[in-house]
Design a protein around this motif. Structure first.
Motif, mmCIF file in Angstrom:
data_model
loop_
_atom_site.group_PDB
_atom_site.id
_atom_site.type_symbol
_atom_site.label_atom_id
_atom_site.label_comp_id
_atom_site.label_asym_id
_atom_site.label_seq_id
_atom_site.Cartn_x
_atom_site.Cartn_y
_atom_site.Cartn_z
ATOM 1 N N THR A 207 0.949 -1.190 -0.021
ATOM 2 C CA THR A 207 0.013 -0.158 -0.088
ATOM 3 C C THR A 207 0.846 1.327 0.007
ATOM 4 O O THR A 207 0.405 2.362 0.211
ATOM 5 N N THR B 297 2.221 2.917 -2.558
ATOM 6 C CA THR B 297 2.007 3.913 -3.556
ATOM 7 C C THR B 297 0.218 4.009 -3.764
ATOM 8 O O THR B 297 -0.326 3.178 -3.318
ATOM 9 N N ARG B 298 -0.070 5.171 -4.442
ATOM 10 C CA ARG B 298 -1.466 5.314 -4.677
ATOM 11 C C ARG B 298 -1.991 4.156 -5.565
ATOM 12 O O ARG B 298 -3.018 3.650 -5.274
ATOM 13 N N LYS B 299 -1.188 3.823 -6.418
ATOM 14 C CA LYS B 299 -1.615 2.549 -7.458
ATOM 15 C C LYS B 299 -1.680 1.273 -6.854
ATOM 16 O O LYS B 299 -2.577 0.444 -7.043
ATOM 17 N N ASP B 300 -0.800 0.870 -5.545
ATOM 18 C CA ASP B 300 -0.926 -0.286 -4.910
ATOM 19 C C ASP B 300 -2.076 -0.038 -4.120
ATOM 20 O O ASP B 300 -2.703 -0.960 -3.743
ATOM 21 N N ARG B 301 -2.188 1.097 -3.447
ATOM 22 C CA ARG B 301 -3.600 1.222 -2.587
ATOM 23 C C ARG B 301 -4.960 0.933 -3.437
ATOM 24 O O ARG B 301 -5.819 0.137 -2.999
ATOM 25 N N LYS B 302 -4.759 1.315 -4.518
ATOM 26 C CA LYS B 302 -5.895 1.118 -5.536
ATOM 27 C C LYS B 302 -6.157 -0.200 -5.722
ATOM 28 O O LYS B 302 -7.378 -0.616 -5.561
#
Length: 116
Positions: free
Chosen positions: A26, A28-33
């Protein structure tokens, strides 16, 4: 004539619980998404949160469990670790669950209507 107790016992070995364990990045923003989408897909497929990164779903048969396992596999995120395990209802019934030092009774699965 079939003994009702025998049928109930047999059903405990035929019905399954599918558990999905995951540890997703989580940072990066991409990972969290991706992590949020994976969790949402589990919820949309009838899974319930058991613990923070453990979701479970009751399935009436092994065949039904296979459908949900296949669906979960098709939605795996590109990063992170995911484990899918299936156990019989009989095995799940032997779970010992504690909140602190106090033993609690596992929640019974909600009735789910499944259309075929």
């Amino acid at each position: 004539m079939i003994n009702q107790d025998h049928f109930s016992r047999l059903n405990q070995y035929r019905s399954m619980w599918v558990l999905v364990f995951f540890d997703l990045p989580t940072e990066t923003r991409k990972d969290r998404k991706a992590a949020i989408l994976f969790r949402k897909n589990l919820l949309d497929d009838g899974f319930s949160m058991f613990q923070f990164s453990i979701y479970l779903r009751f399935c009436a048969s092994r065949e039904n469990a296979a459908v949900h396992i296949k669906r979960t596999k098709s939605r795996l995120p590109k990063q992170g670790k995911v484990c899918i395990m299936q156990i019989t209802d009989k095995q799940f019934g032997m779970i010992e669950l504690f909140h602190g030092q106090k033993e609690t009774v596992p929640e019974t699965p909600s009735q789910q209507l499944e259309l075929f």
